[in-house]
Structures are given as structure tokens and as C-alpha cells.
Scaffold this motif. Structure first.
Motif, PDB file in Angstrom:
ATOM      1  N   PRO A   1     -25.240  -0.884  18.395  1.00 28.28           N
ATOM      2  CA  PRO A   1     -26.605  -0.956  17.862  1.00 28.28           C
ATOM      3  C   PRO A   1     -26.886  -2.324  17.245  1.00 28.28           C
ATOM      4  CG  PRO A   1     -25.192   0.176  16.325  1.00 28.28           C
ATOM      5  CD  PRO A   1     -24.346  -0.108  17.526  1.00 28.28           C
ATOM      6  N   ASN A   2     -28.139  -2.539  16.916  1.00 24.98           N
ATOM      7  CA  ASN A   2     -28.528  -3.753  16.205  1.00 24.98           C
ATOM      8  C   ASN A   2     -28.258  -3.526  14.721  1.00 24.98           C
ATOM      9  OD1 ASN A   2     -29.691  -6.077  15.199  1.00 24.98           O
ATOM     10  ND2 ASN A   2     -31.792  -5.409  15.536  1.00 24.98           N
ATOM     11  N   ILE A   3     -27.186  -4.145  14.221  1.00 25.25           N
ATOM     12  CA  ILE A   3     -26.785  -3.990  12.822  1.00 25.25           C
ATOM     13  C   ILE A   3     -27.120  -5.279  12.080  1.00 25.25           C
ATOM     14  CG2 ILE A   3     -24.888  -3.543  11.228  1.00 25.25           C
ATOM     15  CD1 ILE A   3     -23.428  -2.115  13.462  1.00 25.25           C
ATOM     16  N   ALA A   4     -27.838  -5.145  10.990  1.00 27.77           N
ATOM     17  CA  ALA A   4     -28.209  -6.299  10.171  1.00 27.77           C
ATOM     18  C   ALA A   4     -27.791  -6.046   8.728  1.00 27.77           C
ATOM     19  CB  ALA A   4     -29.711  -6.547  10.245  1.00 27.77           C
ATOM     20  N   THR A   5     -27.212  -7.059   8.093  1.00 30.34           N
ATOM     21  CA  THR A   5     -26.770  -6.916   6.719  1.00 30.34           C
ATOM     22  C   THR A   5     -27.402  -7.978   5.826  1.00 30.34           C
ATOM     23  OG1 THR A   5     -24.848  -8.414   6.743  1.00 30.34           O
ATOM     24  CG2 THR A   5     -24.528  -6.192   7.630  1.00 30.34           C
ATOM     25  N   LEU A   6     -27.580  -7.626   4.578  1.00 27.40           N
ATOM     26  CA  LEU A   6     -27.949  -8.561   3.515  1.00 27.40           C
ATOM     27  C   LEU A   6     -26.844  -8.478   2.475  1.00 27.40           C
ATOM     28  CD1 LEU A   6     -31.725  -7.679   3.157  1.00 27.40           C
ATOM     29  CD2 LEU A   6     -30.819  -9.854   3.992  1.00 27.40           C
ATOM     30  N   GLU A   7     -26.129  -9.574   2.260  1.00 26.82           N
ATOM     31  CA  GLU A   7     -24.934  -9.528   1.421  1.00 26.82           C
ATOM     32  C   GLU A   7     -24.952 -10.640   0.375  1.00 26.82           C
ATOM     33  OE1 GLU A   7     -21.243  -8.753   3.729  1.00 26.82           O
ATOM     34  OE2 GLU A   7     -22.520  -8.929   5.496  1.00 26.82           O
ATOM     35  N   ASP A   8     -24.265 -10.384  -0.709  1.00 28.31           N
ATOM     36  CA  ASP A   8     -24.131 -11.377  -1.777  1.00 28.31           C
ATOM     37  C   ASP A   8     -22.788 -11.197  -2.475  1.00 28.31           C
ATOM     38  OD1 ASP A   8     -24.691 -13.407  -3.561  1.00 28.31           O
ATOM     39  OD2 ASP A   8     -25.718 -12.080  -4.972  1.00 28.31           O
ATOM     40  N   PRO A   9     -21.726 -11.840  -1.937  1.00 28.68           N
ATOM     41  CA  PRO A   9     -21.710 -12.735  -0.784  1.00 28.68           C
ATOM     42  C   PRO A   9     -21.241 -11.990   0.462  1.00 28.68           C
ATOM     43  CG  PRO A   9     -19.658 -12.927  -1.931  1.00 28.68           C
ATOM     44  CD  PRO A   9     -20.437 -11.853  -2.660  1.00 28.68           C
ATOM     45  N   ILE A  10     -21.165 -12.719   1.589  1.00 28.42           N
ATOM     46  CA  ILE A  10     -20.535 -12.178   2.791  1.00 28.42           C
ATOM     47  C   ILE A  10     -19.028 -12.272   2.594  1.00 28.42           C
ATOM     48  CG2 ILE A  10     -20.188 -12.497   5.273  1.00 28.42           C
ATOM     49  CD1 ILE A  10     -23.028 -13.662   5.387  1.00 28.42           C
ATOM     50  N   GLU A  11     -18.360 -11.126   2.501  1.00 28.25           N
ATOM     51  CA  GLU A  11     -16.934 -11.106   2.179  1.00 28.25           C
ATOM     52  C   GLU A  11     -16.049 -11.067   3.421  1.00 28.25           C
ATOM     53  OE1 GLU A  11     -15.897  -8.224  -0.759  1.00 28.25           O
ATOM     54  OE2 GLU A  11     -17.701  -8.582  -1.944  1.00 28.25           O
ATOM     55  N   GLN A  12     -16.542 -10.465   4.487  1.00 24.06           N
ATOM     56  CA  GLN A  12     -15.795 -10.425   5.741  1.00 24.06           C
ATOM     57  C   GLN A  12     -16.755 -10.717   6.889  1.00 24.06           C
ATOM     58  OE1 GLN A  12     -13.438  -6.839   6.357  1.00 24.06           O
ATOM     59  NE2 GLN A  12     -13.295  -6.472   4.160  1.00 24.06           N
ATOM     60  N   GLU A  13     -16.249 -11.409   7.897  1.00 22.59           N
ATOM     61  CA  GLU A  13     -17.065 -11.667   9.074  1.00 22.59           C
ATOM     62  C   GLU A  13     -16.802 -10.578  10.107  1.00 22.59           C
ATOM     63  OE1 GLU A  13     -17.780 -15.107  12.500  1.00 22.59           O
ATOM     64  OE2 GLU A  13     -16.589 -15.550  10.705  1.00 22.59           O
ATOM     65  N   LEU A  14     -17.874  -9.915  10.571  1.00 21.06           N
ATOM     66  CA  LEU A  14     -17.750  -8.829  11.529  1.00 21.06           C
ATOM     67  C   LEU A  14     -18.431  -9.217  12.837  1.00 21.06           C
ATOM     68  CD1 LEU A  14     -18.456  -5.583   9.460  1.00 21.06           C
ATOM     69  CD2 LEU A  14     -16.271  -6.376  10.342  1.00 21.06           C
ATOM     70  N   PRO A  15     -17.678  -9.390  13.906  1.00 21.48           N
ATOM     71  CA  PRO A  15     -18.293  -9.678  15.207  1.00 21.48           C
ATOM     72  C   PRO A  15     -19.221  -8.538  15.624  1.00 21.48           C
ATOM     73  CG  PRO A  15     -15.927 -10.115  15.270  1.00 21.48           C
ATOM     74  CD  PRO A  15     -16.200  -9.410  13.982  1.00 21.48           C
ATOM     75  N   GLY A  16     -20.377  -8.889  16.151  1.00 23.35           N
ATOM     76  CA  GLY A  16     -21.333  -7.888  16.580  1.00 23.35           C
ATOM     77  C   GLY A  16     -22.305  -7.449  15.506  1.00 23.35           C
ATOM     78  N   VAL A  17     -22.188  -8.048  14.320  1.00 23.84           N
ATOM     79  CA  VAL A  17     -23.071  -7.704  13.201  1.00 23.84           C
ATOM     80  C   VAL A  17     -23.822  -8.961  12.769  1.00 23.84           C
ATOM     81  CG1 VAL A  17     -23.188  -6.857  10.828  1.00 23.84           C
ATOM     82  CG2 VAL A  17     -21.537  -5.875  12.423  1.00 23.84           C
ATOM     83  N   ASN A  18     -25.141  -8.836  12.581  1.00 25.50           N
ATOM     84  CA  ASN A  18     -25.958  -9.947  12.105  1.00 25.50           C
ATOM     85  C   ASN A  18     -25.913  -9.968  10.580  1.00 25.50           C
ATOM     86  OD1 ASN A  18     -27.270 -10.621  14.816  1.00 25.50           O
ATOM     87  ND2 ASN A  18     -27.798  -8.461  14.586  1.00 25.50           N
ATOM     88  N   GLN A  19     -25.094 -10.854  10.040  1.00 24.11           N
ATOM     89  CA  GLN A  19     -24.867 -10.895   8.604  1.00 24.11           C
ATOM     90  C   GLN A  19     -25.664 -12.029   7.960  1.00 24.11           C
ATOM     91  OE1 GLN A  19     -20.364 -10.588   9.531  1.00 24.11           O
ATOM     92  NE2 GLN A  19     -20.523  -9.834   7.423  1.00 24.11           N
ATOM     93  N   THR A  20     -26.318 -11.730   6.854  1.00 17.88           N
ATOM     94  CA  THR A  20     -27.135 -12.706   6.153  1.00 17.88           C
ATOM     95  C   THR A  20     -26.727 -12.778   4.694  1.00 17.88           C
ATOM     96  OG1 THR A  20     -29.027 -12.319   7.621  1.00 17.88           O
ATOM     97  CG2 THR A  20     -29.495 -13.344   5.486  1.00 17.88           C
ATOM     98  N   GLN A  21     -26.514 -14.003   4.217  1.00 19.50           N
ATOM     99  CA  GLN A  21     -26.218 -14.247   2.809  1.00 19.50           C
ATOM    100  C   GLN A  21     -27.534 -14.441   2.056  1.00 19.50           C
ATOM    101  OE1 GLN A  21     -23.200 -14.926   0.774  1.00 19.50           O
ATOM    102  NE2 GLN A  21     -24.817 -14.805  -0.765  1.00 19.50           N
ATOM    103  N   ILE A  22     -27.758 -13.647   1.015  1.00 15.16           N
ATOM    104  CA  ILE A  22     -28.998 -13.828   0.273  1.00 15.16           C
ATOM    105  C   ILE A  22     -28.942 -15.133  -0.520  1.00 15.16           C
ATOM    106  CG2 ILE A  22     -29.286 -11.330   0.104  1.00 15.16           C
ATOM    107  CD1 ILE A  22     -28.890 -11.724  -2.965  1.00 15.16           C
ATOM    108  N   ASP A  23     -30.109 -15.700  -0.777  1.00 11.68           N
ATOM    109  CA  ASP A  23     -30.224 -16.977  -1.491  1.00 11.68           C
ATOM    110  C   ASP A  23     -31.465 -16.921  -2.371  1.00 11.68           C
ATOM    111  OD1 ASP A  23     -30.163 -19.575  -2.380  1.00 11.68           O
ATOM    112  OD2 ASP A  23     -30.874 -20.440  -0.486  1.00 11.68           O
ATOM    113  N   PRO A  24     -31.353 -16.330  -3.562  1.00 14.77           N
ATOM    114  CA  PRO A  24     -32.533 -16.198  -4.423  1.00 14.77           C
ATOM    115  C   PRO A  24     -33.202 -17.530  -4.728  1.00 14.77           C
ATOM    116  CG  PRO A  24     -30.726 -14.830  -5.226  1.00 14.77           C
ATOM    117  CD  PRO A  24     -30.160 -15.688  -4.143  1.00 14.77           C
ATOM    118  N   ALA A  25     -32.398 -18.602  -4.891  1.00 15.76           N
ATOM    119  CA  ALA A  25     -32.977 -19.910  -5.188  1.00 15.76           C
ATOM    120  C   ALA A  25     -33.851 -20.394  -4.042  1.00 15.76           C
ATOM    121  CB  ALA A  25     -31.873 -20.923  -5.481  1.00 15.76           C
ATOM    122  N   GLY A  26     -33.498 -19.997  -2.824  1.00 17.11           N
ATOM    123  CA  GLY A  26     -34.280 -20.386  -1.659  1.00 17.11           C
ATOM    124  C   GLY A  26     -35.330 -19.370  -1.263  1.00 17.11           C
TER     125      GLY A  26
END
Length: 422
Positions: free
Chosen positions: A198-223
Motif C-alpha cells: 500500500p501507499n504508506i506515509a509517515t510523519l516522524e520526529d525524528p525518523i529513527e529507522q529507514e523502511l524501504p517502501g515507506v514514504n517517510q517525512t521528518q517534521i520541521d516546525p521551524a520550516g
């Protein structure tokens, strides 16, 4: 009242100890002064990684700086560094983390990469100077649901939730209780079980592990990229599974719940004591009861318990007040274990940690209680009737099996005593 073991101590009453060779190496580098600062910084990180530390604390004092490692959840002294040298060491870590070295009156966050180790770095001004905390990545965490230590019944029920069509699964517990590890294991299960990923999307703070096949996004409140803003964007990108790293406010909670109601599978974490308290926390945030009753498909509460060191564990009588707290009643001649620390566990009294879980599956009765804004204690009673094994019961069983010390059980029990009876 009988005195109890206090962590960290060693069997002879000394403080928790590190290998002599490591202490000697630190002393050698400290003696060399400023010229050895780069080597000292690398040695601190590399030795922390080898010892399995989760965090490195570099703390300024009036006359010196203290370096401590968090081992098995306990801060263990490592070295004392002269005042001037400590300031140089902080400066070195700030350079490695690519943050402003001259900015000393405001907190900063960065990332350090050394020897293949990716480390989160946080700097904060204190009374006597800047403190640094370096968080190392978890390298030995379980990867799959079957390895987490859940009961077979809880694991099967959790798998059913993950394969369901929609709804929100909440994971709860204090910081460093293994929630992220559980989420990553859940995502691996989804990827492995579905023929068409499936289309898996994450919002993380921080990204602790890299998962192939998952769209991982690090949040950036300052940005401008917060959990709420990122979640709104993800919902416009045809997601199947959404992971929200943490519910921190009403806005994020509301968007996540509406996402679960609109046909998405949502996995998220929230800080709370127990599964039942998640409902109370969300109601206090302002989420309407009818939304919670419809959206929540499951709640998994967890804790990490320190496994007692088998080398220095010794039996002792459980005192009356301890029995009342842990078991709900006074039982005569009940024997548990304590551990004062030894060379094998570096004076900590524990070797390794394992997870305790309670998995709550909402029933019609639970949903009706939520609609009526019932108390957490009443919801907990209904969840137990529906088959939930409370954290308090899991903790009690580990004490009776001598897997954890009495002191460790009391430490953990304090966070789950408010809405459940033993």
C-alpha cells in the motif's frame, strides 16, 4: 522498614562501574588536553555504542563537566572533565552536529554522524554552561511483531487491526517505552502480508529507522512542517496507511481521527498512562465522544521493564506495602528478587529490557461508555471484561516469575496505578 536496593550500585557498595580499560582511555585523552578533544569526542560516542547506551549526557557543573551514559534506562557516570576542557568538548560536538557554535543562550538540535553511527544531538543552556544530550540509534530492537514479546492472542488481534480497512490505532506509554519499535514492526508486517504494497506515509520526529517502501517525512516546525500541516498534505496524496509520530494537540488529533473515519488506516502515538486513559486524554483535548467511539480500532499500551541480572539477583521477602501495591492484597511469605549490582551488569542490577503490553479492543459497551464520557477507571473495567490483560497484571506476573526485581516493578507500577486495580 527493610531497606531496599538502590540503583545504580555495585555489590560492594561502589557506584556502577565501566570497564577499567575504557576509564583509562578516557583519562589518557583528558590528560592530553585540547589537542585530544576530537579523539575524546569520537571515543565517547564509539564506546557508548559498544556498551549499548541509548543516550550520552554531557553536563556542566560548577567546577567540572560530567559524562554519563544511559544503560538499561539508568544514567551511569563515565568521566569527569575539567571545566575548560568540557566547554571545548561541547564545541566539538556542536561542530559535528552542524549547529551554531557561538550560539550559547538558546537551545539547538542537530545530527552527528561518526563511524557509521547516526546520533541526534540536543544542546541546552544551563546555570553552569551548555548541556548536550546525544541519543544513539537503537540497533538491537526487535524488527517484527512476533519478536516484541506480546502474547499470541494480543499479537493476532493486533495483526487483525493492522489488516483492517480503516480506523485509528493508538500506541501509548511514556518516552522510551518502545512505541516507535512497535510501529516499525507493524509497518513491516503490513508490507510483508499484502501482495500489493500500500501507499504508506509517515510523519516522524525524528525518523529513527529507514523502511524501504515507506514514504517517510521528518517534521520541521521551524520550516512550517508540523504534524498537522504534514497530515493535511498527506491526505491529498492518496494514502492507504498513515503514521503520525505523535499526537500533541487537538488539531493533529482531530485530523488523524477524521482520516481514520474516512477510510485510512492510521497508526499514531500519544503520551498516556494506560489504554483507558487514552480516551480520557483525547476527550480532555476537546475531541467529541462520537468521533472517538467510531474511529478508535485499538489501543496498545506498553512499558519497557529491566530484566533482573541473573548473576546478582537474590531472593527477599515482599513487604506488606509492596504486596498491596503490586498484587492488591497482603500475602504472607511472598518471595521476590532484588539485585544490588555486580561486575556482570556493570553495577546496574539489570541486564537487558523487555516489553509489557496491554491491548484494548473497543466493544459496543466500551463505545457506549465513551459516548457517555465515562471515567478511565470505568472504561478500564469494561476493557478487562472484554478480554484485555492490564499492564498491572502483566507486571504482577513478571514479579512472581522473578523476571524483574521488586524495585523495578514498583517503579513501573507508579505510572499505571491510577485507573486499574492489581
Amino acid at each position: 522498614m527493610r531497606s531496599h536496593a538502590t540503583y545504580p550500585t555495585a555489590g560492594d557498595g561502589t557506584r556502577a562501574a565501566l570497564p577499567e580499560a575504557l576509564k583509562a582511555e578516557f583519562q589518557r585523552l583528558i590528560t592530553q588536553g585540547e589537542l585530544a578533544i576530537p579523539e575524546l569526542a569520537d571515543a565517547i560516542l564509539e564506546s557508548a555504542d559498544k556498551l549499548g547506551a541509548s543516550d550520552v549526557h554531557i553536563e556542566p557543573g560548577r567546577d567540572a563537566w560530567a559524562v554519563r551514559y544511559r544503560l538499561e534506562g539508568i544514567l551511569v557516570p563515565v568521566a569527569d572533565i575539567p571545566k575548560a576542557l568540557g566547554e571545548n568538548l561541547i564545541g566539538r560536538f556542536k561542530m559535528m552536529a552542524r549547529v551554531l557554535t557561538y550560539r550559547r543562550r538558546a537551545p539547538q538540535d542537530g545530527r552527528v554522524d561518526v563511524g557509521g553511527i547516526g546520533v541526534r544531538a540536543a544542546f541546552m543552556p544551563t546555570l553552569h554552561g551548555e548541556k548536550a544530550v546525544l541519543r544513539l540509534p537503537v540497533t538491537d530492537a526487535p524488527l517484527y511483531l512476533k519478536d516484541l514479546g506480546m502474547s499470541e492472542c494480543d499479537r493476532i488481534n493486533l495483526e487483525r487491526i493492522l489488516l483492517g480497512g480503516h480506523g485509528v490505532l493508538f500506541l501509548t506509554g511514556p518516552a522510551s517505552s518502545g512505541k516507535s519499535t512497535t510501529i516499525y514492526a507493524a509497518l513491516r508486517f503490513i508490507l510483508d502480508r499484502l501482495a500489493h504494497p500500500p501507499n504508506i506515509a509517515t510523519l516522524e520526529d525524528p525518523i529513527e529507522q529507514e523502511l524501504p517502501g515507506v514514504n517517510q517525512t521528518q517534521i520541521d516546525p521551524a520550516g512550517g512542517l508540523t504534524f498537522a500541516t504534514g497530515l493535511r498534505t498527506i491526505l491529498r496524496m492518496d494514502p492507504d496507511v498513515i503514521v503520525v509520530g505523535e499526537i500533541r494537540d487537538e488539531e493533529t488529533a482531530r485530523i488523524a481521527i477524521h482520516a481514520g473515519l474516512s477510510g485510512h488506516r492510521v497508526l499514531t502515538t500519544i503520551h498516556s498512562g494506560t489504554a483507558a486513559q487514552v480516551y480520557a486524554r483525547l476527550l480532555h483535548m476537546g475531541i467529541e465522544p462520537f468521533l472517538l467511539a467510531s474511529a478508535v480500532t485499538g489501543i496498545c499500551a506498553q512499558r519497557l521493564a529491566r530484566r533482573v541480572c541473573p548473576e546478582c539477583a537474590h531472593p527477599r521477602l515482599v513487604e506488606a506495602w509492596e504486596a498491596r501495591l503490586l498484587l492488591g492484597e497482603e500475602l504472607p511469605e511472598l518471595i521476590g528478587v532484588s539485585a544490588n549490582g555486580c561486575a556482570a551488569c556493570r553495577g546496574i542490577g539489570a541486564r537487558g529490557r523487555f516489553a509489557l503490553f496491554e491491548l484494548a479492543l473497543p466493544t459496543a459497551e466500551v463505545r457506549e461508555a465513551v459516548l457517555q464520557r465515562a471515567t478511565a477507571s470505568h472504561i478500564a473495567e469494561l476493557l478487562v471484561v472484554a478480554g484485555m490483560r492490564p499492564l498491572a497484571h502483566a507486571l504482577r506476573d513478571e514479579v512472581l516469575a522473578h523476571h524483574i526485581s521488586i524495585e523495578e516493578a514498583i517503579r513501573l507500577r507508579g505510572g499505571i496505578v491510577s485507573d486499574q486495580k492489581a
